[in-house]
Design a protein around this motif. Sequence first.
Motif, short mmCIF file in Angstrom:
data_model
loop_
_atom_site.label_atom_id
_atom_site.label_comp_id
_atom_site.label_asym_id
_atom_site.label_seq_id
_atom_site.Cartn_x
_atom_site.Cartn_y
_atom_site.Cartn_z
N GLU A 226 0.82 -1.21 0.00
CA GLU A 226 0.00 0.00 0.00
C GLU A 226 0.86 1.28 0.00
O GLU A 226 0.52 2.23 -0.70
CB GLU A 226 -0.98 -0.01 1.19
N GLN B 212 0.47 4.38 -2.67
CA GLN B 212 0.29 5.77 -2.25
C GLN B 212 1.39 6.66 -2.81
O GLN B 212 1.15 7.80 -3.19
CB GLN B 212 0.23 5.86 -0.72
N GLN B 213 2.60 6.13 -2.88
CA GLN B 213 3.71 6.88 -3.47
C GLN B 213 3.42 7.18 -4.94
O GLN B 213 3.63 8.29 -5.42
CB GLN B 213 5.02 6.11 -3.33
N LYS C 131 0.48 7.38 -6.36
CA LYS C 131 -0.60 8.38 -6.42
C LYS C 131 -0.08 9.78 -6.13
O LYS C 131 -0.62 10.75 -6.63
CB LYS C 131 -1.73 8.00 -5.48
N SER C 132 0.98 9.89 -5.32
CA SER C 132 1.51 11.21 -4.99
C SER C 132 2.16 11.87 -6.21
O SER C 132 2.32 13.08 -6.24
CB SER C 132 2.52 11.11 -3.85
N GLU D 290 -3.37 15.95 -7.89
CA GLU D 290 -4.43 15.56 -6.95
C GLU D 290 -5.83 15.93 -7.44
O GLU D 290 -6.00 16.82 -8.25
CB GLU D 290 -4.19 16.24 -5.60
N SER E 19 -3.21 1.52 -8.73
CA SER E 19 -3.31 2.93 -8.35
C SER E 19 -4.40 3.66 -9.13
O SER E 19 -4.76 4.79 -8.80
CB SER E 19 -1.96 3.65 -8.56
#
Length: 187
Positions: free
Chosen positions: A2, A6-7, A9-10, A14, A98
């Motif tokens: 996970e 998340q990395q 998605k960063s 946004e 993602s």
Amino acid sequence: DEPYIQQLKSYYPEGRKILVINPDSGTLLPLRNWHIDCFVSVIYEAIKRWSVNVVLVGKNESKECGDYIGKKLGKSDNIINLIGFTNTVKELVHVIHSGDVFLTCDSGPAHFAALTDTPTIVLFGPETPEMYGSLSREGASLYSNYFCSPCLTARNHRNSPCLDNKCLQAITPEKVLREIANWINPS
């Protein structure tokens, strides 16, 4: 894994849904490729309609596809080209995971996507989803059921006489966009 997702998605701007696209099924069976301009149309319209992030994935040999899409659509912070940057199946699966929806032609990534919860839209033409459909829990197989399809089968050792995949050409960008809308912009 996970934290890795998340990395990923960063890296994406946004506040936007994420459409992951594999625009090239590879050189082994190029007959399974949907025309690149159809992908360009889908990407252009998806960004225009839903302001999505589009993440392109594929093997290093598909860099031409990513470059072509970039030239046709111009510079955009909505498009993240990761073609050639996923070096393992695990990395590819994480990129697919993602996303909010994954679009691909019938190819290996369509099957790897079943390891995620990401709805997967698979374009079939010379092969049939009845035999090779994705095992993803959510998504769709788009198939024109053309009279000569499937022409790539175990019976003919996946050696089709076809030189013009009308079966895939019958799947329009608008049909694909309608299916994407089910996942990106559900009513």
